[in-house]
Design a protein around this motif. Structure first.
Motif, PDB file in Angstrom:
ATOM      1  N   LYS A 135       0.385   4.408   1.523  1.00 37.92           N
ATOM      2  CA  LYS A 135      -0.557   5.093   2.439  1.00 37.92           C
ATOM      3  C   LYS A 135      -0.278   6.634   1.943  1.00 37.92           C
ATOM      4  O   LYS A 135      -1.575   6.916   2.397  1.00 37.92           O
ATOM      5  N   THR A 184      -3.471   6.844  -0.223  1.00 36.93           N
ATOM      6  CA  THR A 184      -4.303   6.163  -0.069  1.00 36.93           C
ATOM      7  C   THR A 184      -4.805   6.871   0.905  1.00 36.93           C
ATOM      8  O   THR A 184      -6.668   7.415   0.481  1.00 36.93           O
ATOM      9  N   LYS A 185      -4.568   7.469   1.539  1.00 37.38           N
ATOM     10  CA  LYS A 185      -4.933   8.757   2.487  1.00 37.38           C
ATOM     11  C   LYS A 185      -5.778   9.879   2.419  1.00 37.38           C
ATOM     12  O   LYS A 185      -7.027  10.418   2.147  1.00 37.38           O
ATOM     13  N   GLN A 240      -8.215   2.912  -2.295  1.00 42.73           N
ATOM     14  CA  GLN A 240      -6.580   2.553  -1.166  1.00 42.73           C
ATOM     15  C   GLN A 240      -5.662   2.490  -2.961  1.00 42.73           C
ATOM     16  O   GLN A 240      -6.438   2.244  -4.144  1.00 42.73           O
ATOM     17  N   ASN A 245     -14.027   4.897   0.521  1.00 48.54           N
ATOM     18  CA  ASN A 245     -13.240   4.256   0.376  1.00 48.54           C
ATOM     19  C   ASN A 245     -12.650   4.100   0.015  1.00 48.54           C
ATOM     20  O   ASN A 245     -12.536   4.761  -1.617  1.00 48.54           O
ATOM     21  N   TYR A 260      -2.400   1.323  -3.619  1.00 47.36           N
ATOM     22  CA  TYR A 260      -1.366   0.039  -3.486  1.00 47.36           C
ATOM     23  C   TYR A 260      -0.665  -0.097  -4.939  1.00 47.36           C
ATOM     24  O   TYR A 260      -0.786  -0.706  -5.598  1.00 47.36           O
ATOM     25  N   LYS A 264      -9.124   8.692   0.481  1.00 48.22           N
ATOM     26  CA  LYS A 264     -10.227   9.471   0.951  1.00 48.22           C
ATOM     27  C   LYS A 264     -10.039   9.920   1.144  1.00 48.22           C
ATOM     28  O   LYS A 264     -11.795  10.827   2.220  1.00 48.22           O
ATOM     29  N   GLN A 272       0.480  -1.624   0.036  1.00 50.90           N
ATOM     30  CA  GLN A 272       0.192   0.098   0.102  1.00 50.90           C
ATOM     31  C   GLN A 272       0.775   0.998  -0.147  1.00 50.90           C
ATOM     32  O   GLN A 272       2.002   1.038   0.750  1.00 50.90           O
TER      33      GLN A 272
END
Length: 114
Positions: free
Chosen positions: A38, A41-42, A54, A52, A56, A45, A36
């Motif tokens: 991160k 992803t943050k 992601q 939701n 990766y 979101k 991932q």
């Protein structure tokens, strides 16, 4: 007696090779496991209308998934997917990129960049 000792040593040789096979399998599985991103992803979101998501890397490919609120239009879903596809391509220049946006269980945008 001679047959027993030959049979045992043959089994010992087979058993000696088994851990190597297990290690190879574990290493291959680790390569296939998603890693991932991160930070992205943050960011995904935090987008308005994203429930939701992601980002990766898996199997040499950068992947983004966006799960969208029902109020997000098809056009906005496509814009979001394109935005993150471009962002992923900038960060992972040598990788194929795929970003999918899903709303209400249906894929509403699927962007792939080579």
């Amino acid at each position: 007696m001679l047959l027993l000792s030959v049979g045992c040593s043959a089994n010992e040789e087979n058993n000696a090779n088994e851990p190597e096979k297990e290690e190879t399998t574990v290493k291959e599985e680790q390569k296939n496991e998603p890693k991932q991103n991160k930070e992205l992803t943050k960011k995904v979101k935090e987008e308005e209308g994203v429930l939701n998501g992601q980002v990766y890397m898996q199997n040499g490919m950068a992947v983004g998934t966006l799960v969208l609120d029902k109020k997000v239009s098809d056009a906005d879903a496509k814009k979001l997917a394109e935005k993150y596809a471009k962002e992923l391509k900038e960060e992972y220049k040598d990788m194929k990129v795929n970003v999918q946006a899903v709303r209400d269980g249906k894929n509403v945008a699927n962007i792939t960049l080579d």
